[in-house]
Design a protein around this motif. Structure first.
Motif: not given
Length: 321
Positions: A287-308
């Motif tokens: 669970f901790s590992y999967a949450t870390a990967v999901g958090l990384f995925q969400g942060i990149i998505g947030l950066i992309l939407i702010i940049a766009a």
């Protein structure tokens, strides 16, 4: 009569009446009826989107059920390091970006094209029939869609392969074939979502001023020219907003579709972050590992939407905020 004199307001800046701005809470109270209709949606987002965000802390802890989230010891960035050191991490990230970009570049214009074509139909009954048929797949689950694809494309009695065999050609194993994987992923995604996306653009087109079309006709513009020079520029704001939101989902290729359509033969190009998180968290219990990967995925998505959003604000003067 006494001589009248003109008063220059600019020479008396202190005499200009100041308009007192209302506070935010006063404006909310004045429009309380409209905010009341927003209340169910706000409550839904708070309960199901914001409160669960506390679980993100699991990504920084050695989580176990006995001690719970609060009692589990802190692990820092341990699980982030594990993911980036994983030998398939680059491949998973690459697959996610490739599939998402293909869906964005190929799939994004399709609802716009469909909406423009539907807008040109003058027979009301035919238009409504086509629109209804086109958006019905949106309500069909991916389980049903993939099952239909399996029945249609199977080389053992499927209608598509029966037609190919009737033409004297060899039967084709479409599903599980790396050569047809991207085509099936993109085409099925477009088929499922094109009608639903077209509704938004049709609503935007209905708000275009009809006088613009009349002026274009007077200038000698045909139907295509009216579409190109009147309709498209009028809905550009809606297109930009939806494109910005779509950019935020580049790191999310759609786990349900790929979870069902991916096979061992297509894992090299079909294993994406969404599927990897589900398997690591639910199947392996990490669970901790999967949450870390999901958090990384969400942060990149947030950066992309702010940049766009920032790029759109500077280029088109259209943005989410």
């Amino acid at each position: 009569m006494p001589q009248q004199t003109e008063i220059n307001i600019k020479s008396y800046p202190n005499k200009v009446p100041k308009i007192k701005k209302k506070s935010l809470w006063k404006r909310i109270w004045e429009h309380r009826v409209f905010y009341f209709f927003l209340l169910p949606g706000i409550i839904w987002f708070v309960i199901f989107s914001y409160i669960p965000m506390y679980g993100i802390t699991i990504a920084f802890k050695d989580f176990n059920f006995v001690q719970g989230i609060l009692g589990s010891p802190w692990a820092g960035l341990k699980y982030f390091h594990q993911f980036f050191n994983y030998y398939q991490s680059k491949e998973i990230i690459r697959n996610t970006i490739v599939i998402s970009l293909m869906k964005l570049l190929i799939g994004f214009p399709m609802p716009i094209i469909l909406a423009l074509l539907l807008n040109e139909i003058r027979i009301s009954k035919f238009k409504k029939t086509v629109q209804t048929i086109s958006y019905l797949p949106h309500f069909i689950s991916w389980v049903v869609v993939v099952t239909l694809l399996q029945r249609l494309l199977t080389p053992y009695g499927g209608p598509v392969n029966e037609l190919i065999a009737a033409m004297g050609l060899d039967r084709i194993q479409f599903l599980g074939n790396i050569n047809y994987f991207y085509q099936l992923i993109i085409s099925s995604d477009i088929w499922k979502g094109v009608g639903w996306g077209a509704i938004i653009y049709l609503a935007a087109i209905s708000g275009v001023d009809t006088q613009l079309y009349e002026a274009a006709k007077m200038d000698g513009a045909n139907r295509f020219r009216q579409m190109w020079h009147v309709t498209l520029p009028s809905i550009r704001g809606v297109m930009v907003i939806l494109f910005i939101l779509a950019c935020g989902g580049i790191m999310s290729a759609g786990y349900e579709q790929l979870l069902l359509m991916n096979t061992p033969a297509t894992t090299s190009i079909g294993n994406v972050l969404d599927v990897y998180v589900i398997k690591a968290g639910l199947e392996q219990g990490r669970f901790s590992y999967a949450t870390a990967v999901g958090l990384f995925q969400g942060i990149i998505g947030l950066i992309l939407i702010i940049a766009a959003n920032q790029i759109s604000k500077k280029v088109n003067e259209t943005s989410l905020w």
